[in-house]
Design a protein around this motif. Structure first.
Motif, PDB file in Angstrom:
ATOM      1  N   ALA A  56       0.840  -1.057  -0.093  1.00  0.00           N
ATOM      2  CA  ALA A  56       0.022   0.072  -0.129  1.00  0.00           C
ATOM      3  C   ALA A  56       0.920   1.287   0.040  1.00  0.00           C
ATOM      4  O   ALA A  56       0.717   2.219  -0.726  1.00  0.00           O
ATOM      5  N   LYS A  57       1.858   1.288   0.706  1.00  0.00           N
ATOM      6  CA  LYS A  57       2.765   2.614   1.041  1.00  0.00           C
ATOM      7  C   LYS A  57       3.582   2.670  -0.395  1.00  0.00           C
ATOM      8  O   LYS A  57       3.531   3.794  -0.703  1.00  0.00           O
ATOM      9  N   TRP A  58       4.072   1.720  -0.791  1.00  0.00           N
ATOM     10  CA  TRP A  58       4.847   1.836  -2.079  1.00  0.00           C
ATOM     11  C   TRP A  58       3.996   2.219  -3.394  1.00  0.00           C
ATOM     12  O   TRP A  58       4.305   3.090  -4.102  1.00  0.00           O
ATOM     13  N   HIS A  59       2.840   1.584  -3.387  1.00  0.00           N
ATOM     14  CA  HIS A  59       1.845   2.127  -4.508  1.00  0.00           C
ATOM     15  C   HIS A  59       1.514   3.369  -4.365  1.00  0.00           C
ATOM     16  O   HIS A  59       1.763   4.219  -5.489  1.00  0.00           O
ATOM     17  N   ALA A  60       1.032   4.059  -3.274  1.00  0.00           N
ATOM     18  CA  ALA A  60       0.813   5.274  -2.878  1.00  0.00           C
ATOM     19  C   ALA A  60       1.849   6.269  -2.967  1.00  0.00           C
ATOM     20  O   ALA A  60       1.718   7.464  -3.712  1.00  0.00           O
ATOM     21  N   LEU A  61       3.087   5.938  -2.684  1.00  0.00           N
ATOM     22  CA  LEU A  61       4.004   7.180  -2.571  1.00  0.00           C
ATOM     23  C   LEU A  61       4.862   6.869  -3.846  1.00  0.00           C
ATOM     24  O   LEU A  61       5.738   8.074  -3.896  1.00  0.00           O
ATOM     25  N   THR A  62       4.482   6.081  -4.734  1.00  0.00           N
ATOM     26  CA  THR A  62       5.180   6.273  -6.006  1.00  0.00           C
ATOM     27  C   THR A  62       4.315   6.724  -7.097  1.00  0.00           C
ATOM     28  O   THR A  62       4.473   6.564  -8.293  1.00  0.00           O
ATOM     29  N   ASP A  63       2.926   7.375  -6.547  1.00  0.00           N
ATOM     30  CA  ASP A  63       2.055   7.784  -7.404  1.00  0.00           C
ATOM     31  C   ASP A  63       1.443   6.728  -8.385  1.00  0.00           C
ATOM     32  O   ASP A  63       1.457   6.828  -9.663  1.00  0.00           O
ATOM     33  N   ASN A  64       1.430   5.539  -7.724  1.00  0.00           N
ATOM     34  CA  ASN A  64       0.923   4.399  -8.549  1.00  0.00           C
ATOM     35  C   ASN A  64       1.862   3.796  -9.693  1.00  0.00           C
ATOM     36  O   ASN A  64       1.395   2.756 -10.377  1.00  0.00           O
ATOM     37  N   ALA A  65       2.972   4.182  -9.554  1.00  0.00           N
ATOM     38  CA  ALA A  65       3.998   3.636 -10.359  1.00  0.00           C
ATOM     39  C   ALA A  65       4.654   2.037 -10.010  1.00  0.00           C
ATOM     40  O   ALA A  65       5.019   1.557 -10.754  1.00  0.00           O
ATOM     41  N   THR A  66       4.483   1.861  -8.713  1.00  0.00           N
ATOM     42  CA  THR A  66       4.515   0.736  -8.289  1.00  0.00           C
ATOM     43  C   THR A  66       3.439  -0.252  -8.168  1.00  0.00           C
ATOM     44  O   THR A  66       2.412   0.487  -7.568  1.00  0.00           O
ATOM     45  N   ALA A  67       3.283  -1.284  -8.890  1.00  0.00           N
ATOM     46  CA  ALA A  67       2.047  -1.966  -8.718  1.00  0.00           C
ATOM     47  C   ALA A  67       1.326  -2.187  -7.473  1.00  0.00           C
ATOM     48  O   ALA A  67       2.357  -2.431  -6.562  1.00  0.00           O
ATOM     49  N   ARG A  68       0.092  -1.997  -7.141  1.00  0.00           N
ATOM     50  CA  ARG A  68      -0.567  -2.239  -6.048  1.00  0.00           C
ATOM     51  C   ARG A  68      -0.026  -3.698  -5.474  1.00  0.00           C
ATOM     52  O   ARG A  68      -0.275  -3.757  -4.044  1.00  0.00           O
ATOM     53  N   HIS A  69       0.008  -4.785  -5.941  1.00  0.00           N
ATOM     54  CA  HIS A  69       0.042  -6.129  -5.697  1.00  0.00           C
ATOM     55  C   HIS A  69       1.280  -6.597  -6.246  1.00  0.00           C
ATOM     56  O   HIS A  69       1.553  -7.796  -6.750  1.00  0.00           O
ATOM     57  N   PHE A  70       2.729  -5.839  -6.045  1.00  0.00           N
ATOM     58  CA  PHE A  70       4.127  -6.110  -6.712  1.00  0.00           C
ATOM     59  C   PHE A  70       4.187  -7.564  -6.030  1.00  0.00           C
ATOM     60  O   PHE A  70       3.860  -7.741  -4.552  1.00  0.00           O
TER      61      PHE A  70
END
Length: 107
Positions: free
Chosen positions: A54-68
């Motif tokens: 959740a944090k990576w997805h949000a803090l990369t403006d969705n550039a990191t997949a939500r379910h990496f």
């Protein structure tokens, strides 16, 4: 260091600085430090994975997949020797079905 703050110190020192970096996945190596409390860890680990995603997805403006993908390796030992391989807490007879999809077992 005050009791109960070790986890937050490690998080702030080692992870927070990377949260705005787009990533493709995580490889986690778990040692034996929590071997005395495997059931507690089997609930806290999935929670950590969900939080990181959740944090990576949000803090990369969705550039990191939500379910990496989140892969992990865990030592199969509680420090007592050969019988660890038959300890069903550490070595379940039937691994959870979601293991192959980068998820931790459910609690």
């Amino acid at each position: 260091m005050p009791p109960g703050t070790v986890d937050s110190v490690l998080w702030n020192a080692m992870v927070v600085g990377l949260l705005r970096t787009t990533i493709s996945g995580v490889a986690w190596y778990q040692g034996e430090n929590n071997a005395a409390e495997p059931r507690r860890y089997s609930c806290s680990f999935p929670a950590m994975i969900e939080d990181w995603r959740a944090k990576w997805h949000a803090l990369t403006d969705n550039a990191t997949a939500r379910h990496f993908p989140f892969g992990w390796a865990q030592l199969n030992s509680d420090g007592t020797g050969r019988q660890d391989y038959t300890n069903r807490t550490f070595n379940p007879p039937h691994p959870p079905a979601n293991c192959g999809r980068g998820c931790a077992p459910a609690c």
